[in-house]
Design an enzyme around this catalytic site. Structure first.
Site, PDB file in Angstrom:
ATOM      1  N   ASP A 155       0.846  -1.187   0.000  1.00 40.34           N
ATOM      2  CA  ASP A 155       0.000   0.000   0.000  1.00 40.34           C
ATOM      3  C   ASP A 155       0.888   1.245   0.000  1.00 40.34           C
ATOM      4  OD1 ASP A 155      -1.979   1.859   0.329  1.00 40.34           O
ATOM      5  OD2 ASP A 155      -2.728   1.077   2.238  1.00 40.34           O
ATOM      6  N   GLU A 180      -2.999   0.210  -3.944  1.00 40.33           N
ATOM      7  CA  GLU A 180      -2.767  -0.896  -3.019  1.00 40.33           C
ATOM      8  C   GLU A 180      -3.228  -2.210  -3.644  1.00 40.33           C
ATOM      9  OE1 GLU A 180      -5.676  -1.638   0.304  1.00 40.33           O
ATOM     10  OE2 GLU A 180      -6.129   0.479  -0.055  1.00 40.33           O
TER      11      GLU A 180
HETATM   12 MG   LIG Z   1      -2.329   3.994   0.621  1.00 36.57          MG
END
Ligand SMILES: [Mg+2]
Length: 346
Positions: A10, A102
């Site tokens: 992420d 992500e």
């Molecule tokens: Mg993020």
């Protein structure tokens, strides 16, 4: 398929991080990226002041007069997101997107050490090649990997191993299970369920009544440790677009034709990865502050191959009377699964 630990990767403060690549003087200054009138992303100095995504930009500025506001650089954000997913695909054998920044990754790791090494490698490459901080969580299931990446933000790698996983399956507050909304949380709280372990004390029928069959099943699985651990690659969509700007981070300015070609290749790659072929091509050319010029054409045969798409894209650019192009969007339209198209052909 026997699967080892998986990763959740992420990008940290993604929009803000993209801006900071070309404006490093803002790294230590509170800065927020604005989309329309809202804060889309804030860098960490701004977060420390309490500036968060979703705030009205005007309110944030009133509360923090030193805050620097930057308009979201849409084309650059998209280019960066594509580059990030290219890197994900280079590092993994399966990638399941969660958002533009992500994804869950199956890196083919047979044990924890291999998964951790793959995570470190991904983070190093994202920083070196893309200038983006990416946090990585390692876990046995998608929930555990996501909890791990959340726990390590910003710019870290964290592992939730078997012992910690066992603890979490009892102690985790339901509010931290992604996908459990406030209304569901309230209904469960009325049954005395605050944490996963509390589920043991509730009759199954009662839980189903309170939050629906699907959610109840998901919660039991999480409690039992049989929740989702499969990285799924399939994307179902009818349009895939790639956007870019003539000037961008870490490269020389591009001509309109070259920019269109690079966006077309990116769009083709995304379609191919998703197992989709396109029936049409749309180019949107935009000058700084100008209205867009849109040109489109059908493809002779449904395809996601750059060799088929590039000549059509080049042709289209030549017909589009647009000067001083700042950004370009290339859209593959009428997408269908490649397998389905082959079936109809035969
Ligand atoms: Mg993020």
């Amino acid at each position: 398929m026997a699967v080892g630990p998986l990763l959740h990767a992420d990008a940290d403060a993604f929009f803000a991080s993209v801006v900071l690549r070309s404006r490093p003087e803002l790294v230590a200054v509170p800065m927020a990226v604005v989309a329309h009138v809202f804060v889309a992303s804030a860098n960490y100095p701004a977060r420390a002041l309490g500036v968060t995504g979703g705030m009205l930009a005007d309110d944030a500025l009133r509360q923090h007069p030193g805050l620097v506001l930057v308009d979201v650089p849409r084309a650059e954000v998209e280019e960066a997101g594509d580059a990030l997913f290219d890197l994900f695909h280079e590092c993994a054998r399966a990638v399941e997107p969660g958002s533009v920044e992500e994804a869950f990754l199956d890196v083919g790791a047979s044990d924890w050490d291999a998964a951790v090494a793959a995570g470190h490698d991904l983070r190093r490459r994202a920083a070196a090649e893309l200038g983006l901080p990416v946090s990585v969580g390692v876990g046995r299931t998608k929930l555990m990997a996501k909890l791990a990446s959340r726990a390590t933000k910003p710019d870290g790698l964290h592992v939730i191993g078997p012992e910690r996983e066992a603890e979490l399956r009892t102690a985790l507050p339901l509010g931290e299970v992604w996908g459990v909304g406030a209304a569901t949380r309230d209904r469960l709280a009325n049954l005395g369920v605050q944490r996963l372990g509390d589920l043991d004390d509730v009759p199954r029928a009662l839980l189903q009544q309170a939050c629906g069959t699907a959610m109840a099943r998901r919660l039991w699985r999480i409690r039992d440790g049989t929740d989702d651990a499969t990285v799924r690659t399939v994307e179902a969509r009818s349009v895939i677009s790639a956007e870019g700007a003539t000037s961008g981070y870490g490269r020389a300015d591009l001509s309109t034709a070259d920019l269109v070609a690079s966006c077309a290749v990116r769009a083709c790659r995304r379609a191919a990865r998703a197992g989709l072929v396109a029936a049409g091509l749309v180019l949107t050319l935009r000058a700084e502050g100008g209205s867009p010029v849109v040109v489109k054409r059908s493809l002779a045969e449904a395809t996601s191959s750059p060799e088929d798409v590039l000549p059509v894209a080049r042709d289209l650019v030549a017909t589009a009377l647009a000067d001083e192009v700042a950004t370009v969007r290339v859209s593959l339209t009428g997408l269908l699964p490649a397998g389905l198209v082959q079936q109809t052909l035969f």
